[in-house]
Design a protein around this motif. Sequence first.
Motif, PDB file in Angstrom:
ATOM      1  N   VAL A 126     -39.476  63.856  -1.737  1.00  0.00           N
ATOM      2  CA  VAL A 126     -38.438  62.853  -1.462  1.00  0.00           C
ATOM      3  C   VAL A 126     -39.035  61.456  -1.368  1.00  0.00           C
ATOM      4  O   VAL A 126     -38.368  60.466  -1.682  1.00  0.00           O
ATOM      5  CB  VAL A 126     -37.663  63.216  -0.170  1.00  0.00           C
ATOM      6  CG1 VAL A 126     -38.543  63.040   1.070  1.00  0.00           C
ATOM      7  CG2 VAL A 126     -36.392  62.395  -0.057  1.00  0.00           C
ATOM      8  N   ARG A 127     -40.279  61.347  -0.968  1.00  0.00           N
ATOM      9  CA  ARG A 127     -40.935  60.036  -0.868  1.00  0.00           C
ATOM     10  C   ARG A 127     -41.119  59.408  -2.243  1.00  0.00           C
ATOM     11  O   ARG A 127     -41.284  58.191  -2.355  1.00  0.00           O
ATOM     12  CB  ARG A 127     -42.298  60.179  -0.188  1.00  0.00           C
ATOM     13  CG  ARG A 127     -42.271  60.704   1.234  1.00  0.00           C
ATOM     14  CD  ARG A 127     -43.680  60.644   1.814  1.00  0.00           C
ATOM     15  NE  ARG A 127     -43.771  61.253   3.128  1.00  0.00           N
ATOM     16  CZ  ARG A 127     -44.881  61.283   3.849  1.00  0.00           C
ATOM     17  NH1 ARG A 127     -46.004  60.723   3.361  1.00  0.00           N
ATOM     18  NH2 ARG A 127     -44.906  61.852   5.032  1.00  0.00           N
ATOM     19  N   ARG A 128     -41.134  60.242  -3.280  1.00  0.00           N
ATOM     20  CA  ARG A 128     -41.329  59.756  -4.645  1.00  0.00           C
ATOM     21  C   ARG A 128     -40.022  59.769  -5.437  1.00  0.00           C
ATOM     22  O   ARG A 128     -40.027  59.575  -6.646  1.00  0.00           O
ATOM     23  CB  ARG A 128     -42.363  60.631  -5.369  1.00  0.00           C
ATOM     24  CG  ARG A 128     -43.659  60.826  -4.609  1.00  0.00           C
ATOM     25  CD  ARG A 128     -44.511  59.576  -4.573  1.00  0.00           C
ATOM     26  NE  ARG A 128     -45.737  59.826  -3.829  1.00  0.00           N
ATOM     27  CZ  ARG A 128     -45.957  59.432  -2.585  1.00  0.00           C
ATOM     28  NH1 ARG A 128     -44.998  58.783  -1.924  1.00  0.00           N
ATOM     29  NH2 ARG A 128     -47.098  59.676  -1.985  1.00  0.00           N
ATOM     30  N   GLY A 129     -38.911  60.078  -4.747  1.00  0.00           N
ATOM     31  CA  GLY A 129     -37.630  60.145  -5.433  1.00  0.00           C
ATOM     32  C   GLY A 129     -37.478  61.361  -6.316  1.00  0.00           C
ATOM     33  O   GLY A 129     -36.720  61.333  -7.290  1.00  0.00           O
ATOM     34  N   LEU A 130     -38.187  62.443  -5.973  1.00  0.00           N
ATOM     35  CA  LEU A 130     -38.223  63.631  -6.821  1.00  0.00           C
ATOM     36  C   LEU A 130     -37.540  64.816  -6.156  1.00  0.00           C
ATOM     37  O   LEU A 130     -37.413  64.885  -4.927  1.00  0.00           O
ATOM     38  CB  LEU A 130     -39.673  64.014  -7.138  1.00  0.00           C
ATOM     39  CG  LEU A 130     -40.515  62.950  -7.857  1.00  0.00           C
ATOM     40  CD1 LEU A 130     -41.957  63.421  -7.964  1.00  0.00           C
ATOM     41  CD2 LEU A 130     -39.932  62.655  -9.234  1.00  0.00           C
ATOM     42  N   VAL A 131     -37.130  65.770  -6.963  1.00  0.00           N
ATOM     43  CA  VAL A 131     -36.629  67.054  -6.494  1.00  0.00           C
ATOM     44  C   VAL A 131     -37.829  67.980  -6.278  1.00  0.00           C
ATOM     45  O   VAL A 131     -38.760  67.983  -7.095  1.00  0.00           O
ATOM     46  CB  VAL A 131     -35.672  67.662  -7.537  1.00  0.00           C
ATOM     47  CG1 VAL A 131     -35.262  69.075  -7.148  1.00  0.00           C
ATOM     48  CG2 VAL A 131     -34.444  66.777  -7.705  1.00  0.00           C
TER      49      VAL A 131
END
Length: 239
Positions: free
Chosen positions: A114-119
């Motif tokens: 989530v910190r990288r905007g990822l699933v």
Amino acid sequence: MNAVTWDQRERIIALLADASADPDVRAVVVTATGRGFCAGADLRGAPAAGERVAGDVARMIRLGAQRFIGAVMDCEKPVVAAVNGTAAGIGAHLAFACDLVIAADSARFIEVFVRRGLVPDGGGAYLLPRLIGPRRAKELMFFGDAVGAADAKDLGLVNRVVPAADLEKTAREWAERLAQGPTRALALTKQLVNTSLDSDRATAFAAEATAQELNMTTRDAQEGVASFVERREARYEGR
């Protein structure tokens, strides 16, 4: 921090497959050197790719992260994680996929996606709810906060927390105990437990009966029964 490269991932998958096929391998320990257990994926070693088209990412995940975690879960020998430091992203899922987890008191687990905007990938959304329930899994995945070893144990992500100096010794002791056990019975037990939450009762009971049938053909099962009748310690060979 032991970020996993493409080459390392393929080597670990191959080692796990070899462990399954080699009757002389009775247990597997996954651990690391340095400050971290695994900081996640390092894609710098991946084969060069051309222009990305629809379906490429899904295929990469299936053949990469998911295959990596699946290799741990499908290994026919007990797999122990000895987590010596930070386990983030796919590194956390690598530990969670193992059958038993021992953590140094300095270890941390981070759902970093989530910190990288990822699933989350690598089976995280499959593993975590089964280990700690969906509500707690969402908390870890939505916020991406670091979870210390003691809290991870309280949540049920870790079996045991030990001082960092005792991690290798404890992992070796557990592996040696597993290696002295009935290896095929452990493999069948692992398979039953791993599939239990995806099965209805009839399917689970049928799988259990089949596992019993298969296991009773092994020398170790015959040795276990004989040792009980003869009132002596069993001597298992892993066959």
